[in-house]
Design a protein around this motif. Structure first.
Motif, PDB file in Angstrom:
ATOM      1  N   THR A  89       7.589 -61.732  49.233  1.00 31.86           N
ATOM      2  CA  THR A  89       7.998 -62.742  50.214  1.00 31.86           C
ATOM      3  C   THR A  89       8.499 -64.003  49.517  1.00 31.86           C
ATOM      4  O   THR A  89       9.482 -64.618  49.948  1.00 31.86           O
ATOM      5  CB  THR A  89       6.822 -63.098  51.140  1.00 31.86           C
ATOM      6  N   ASP A  90       7.837 -64.387  48.423  1.00 32.88           N
ATOM      7  CA  ASP A  90       8.269 -65.569  47.666  1.00 32.88           C
ATOM      8  C   ASP A  90       9.686 -65.394  47.133  1.00 32.88           C
ATOM      9  O   ASP A  90      10.432 -66.368  47.002  1.00 32.88           O
ATOM     10  CB  ASP A  90       7.319 -65.820  46.489  1.00 32.88           C
ATOM     11  N   LEU A  91      10.062 -64.157  46.814  1.00 33.50           N
ATOM     12  CA  LEU A  91      11.378 -63.900  46.222  1.00 33.50           C
ATOM     13  C   LEU A  91      12.483 -63.792  47.260  1.00 33.50           C
ATOM     14  O   LEU A  91      13.662 -63.830  46.900  1.00 33.50           O
ATOM     15  CB  LEU A  91      11.341 -62.600  45.402  1.00 33.50           C
ATOM     16  N   SER A  92      12.128 -63.651  48.538  1.00 34.92           N
ATOM     17  CA  SER A  92      13.131 -63.381  49.564  1.00 34.92           C
ATOM     18  C   SER A  92      14.173 -64.480  49.694  1.00 34.92           C
ATOM     19  O   SER A  92      15.318 -64.217  50.052  1.00 34.92           O
ATOM     20  CB  SER A  92      12.450 -63.147  50.918  1.00 34.92           C
ATOM     21  N   SER A  93      13.791 -65.730  49.406  1.00 40.27           N
ATOM     22  CA  SER A  93      14.730 -66.845  49.527  1.00 40.27           C
ATOM     23  C   SER A  93      15.272 -67.298  48.184  1.00 40.27           C
ATOM     24  O   SER A  93      15.952 -68.318  48.094  1.00 40.27           O
ATOM     25  CB  SER A  93      14.051 -68.027  50.225  1.00 40.27           C
TER      26      SER A  93
END
Length: 417
Positions: free
Chosen positions: A59-63
């Motif tokens: 989730t941290d990497l999604s943006s």
């Protein structure tokens, strides 16, 4: 008996428009980065993908963008986790496998044999002392094999790059490693929750002097408040034009007449969603860097070309070229630099380029690099679809190449119907 439904007639305009709309929807790029979806075609990376999801690192990497992921295949991962210290948070170990720079295969082959220190996502948590949240990648000049190791002299943690899985230009590269990397010197007693940046960017700019125009615009647009409330992640790097840069702007009327939303995009065009100290900017491997505007407007757009020119850091937009004139603030995870020109994105000002009238040099695209030979180091047999270990074009690039063809199809359909 019910009367039959009246026939549906499509006008000569409706059918071509529907077809074109559907084609464009199918080819519209996805801006968010879904790492688990990208890893799903590779069964031997399923365990690593599951760990990314369960620890919320995915989730941290999604943006994020402009990353290199060091993934560990199942067989190597299972043997590595047996030796994982119980006091080491698994989420931090996984963050240690995310490099905050995009490296294509030619980029890796340009690394010096002595190696280069590269910041990881773990460094941004505040739990790594000094530079121990970074990794050092070295290259054997004879075989071109690559080794990833901790910068600590006493750390036994090191791993060999096995193969290239996927490369989406300027966005993401996925490599496989022979073992899990364990960070050294982490503050394991620190909170797992990332604290706020805790930096008053307004005060830092006022103390730096000569940034009054930029400060007022950043405050009015709400961008400054957004940056100060950012919870860190990969950090931020701001390029702030001086007051003189706004005074020297050759197209002030055009700039000032922009609607508020476009002004906000221009301001976000001055921000990288990664922490780059001056030394990293001077030695940056991949010159094309996405900005906060890229995250908002789509992959491949609103990028900056960063290079070293005549002993200083140059930032080119395709319209103007500015240079870094001073370091206003530099403390991980925030770097603020004063620059000599307002960065004008070609996506907004491209129809009226100033051709260097404001004293800047015309920005040049990065020099193309010849395709590197296929990695000839040790490899692992990963089940993969066709094109495995080949660089692929990003979704944005594909759309750019297809749009002229789609336009021709739409015109043809209109004439035929």
């Amino acid at each position: 008996m019910a009367s039959p439904s009246p026939p549906i007639f499509l006008s000569r305009f409706t059918l071509p428009l529907l077809i074109c709309h559907l084609l464009l929807l199918l080819l519209t790029p996805i801006s968010s980065l879904n790492i688990t979806t990208l890893l799903s075609p590779y069964p031997d990376l399923s365990d690593f993908s599951a760990l990314l999801s369960t620890t919320s690192v995915a989730t941290d990497l999604s943006s994020r963008s402009s990353l290199t992921l060091l993934a560990v295949p199942n067989s190597f991962l299972r043997s590595s986790t047996l030796h994982l210290p119980s006091s080491t948070p698994l989420s931090d170990v996984l963050r240690y496998h995310v490099l905050l720079e995009y490296f294509s295969f030619p980029d890796l082959l340009r690394l010096p044999p002595s190696g280069r220190l590269i910041t990881t996502l773990f460094q941004t948590t505040g739990r790594a002392s000094n530079n121990l949240g970074s990794v050092n990648i070295t290259r054997d000049p004879t075989t071109n094999s690559l080794t990833v190791l901790s910068p600590s002299l006493y750390s036994p943690s090191n791993s060999t790059v096995l193969s290239l899985v996927k490369s989406i230009p300027y966005t993401l590269t996925i490599l496989t490693l022979s073992s899990l990397l364990i960070p050294s010197g982490s503050d394991l007693t620190a909170s797992e929750t990332r604290p706020l940046l805790g930096l008053n960017i307004t005060k830092a700019l006022i103390d730096g002097h000569n940034f009054n125009v930029a400060v007022s615009m950043l405050i009015a647009s709400g961008v400054l408040s957004e940056l100060e409330q950012d919870e860190g992640g990969a950090g931020i790097t701001l390029f702030i034009p001086t007051d003189d840069a706004f005074s020297d702007l050759s197209i002030p009327a055009t700039f000032q007449s922009l609607p508020a939303d476009k002004k906000t995009v221009v301001l976000k065009f001055h921000v990288l969603h990664s922490y780059y100290p001056l030394g990293s900017l001077e030695s940056i491997v991949n010159p094309v860097q996405p900005t906060l505007a890229t995250e908002e407007m789509g992959a491949g757009s609103f990028t900056l070309n960063i290079s070293r020119v005549n002993g200083s850091v140059a930032i080119a937009t395709g319209i103007v070229q500015a240079r870094v004139t001073q370091t206003v603030f530099d403390e991980n995870p925030v770097a603020i630099f004063g620059i000599s020109k307002v960065l004008l994105p070609k996506e907004i000002f491209g129809k009226n380029p100033n051709n260097g009238k404001d004293g800047s040099e015309s920005a040049q695209p990065p020099v193309a690099v010849a395709s590197a030979p296929e990695f000839n180091g040790p490899s692992v047999d990963l089940p993969a679809p066709t094109g495995f270990r080949e660089e692929i074009k990003s979704g944005a690039g594909k759309c750019g190449a297809w749009r002229p063809f789609l336009a021709s199809c739409c015109i043809g359909l209109y004439l035929l119907v």
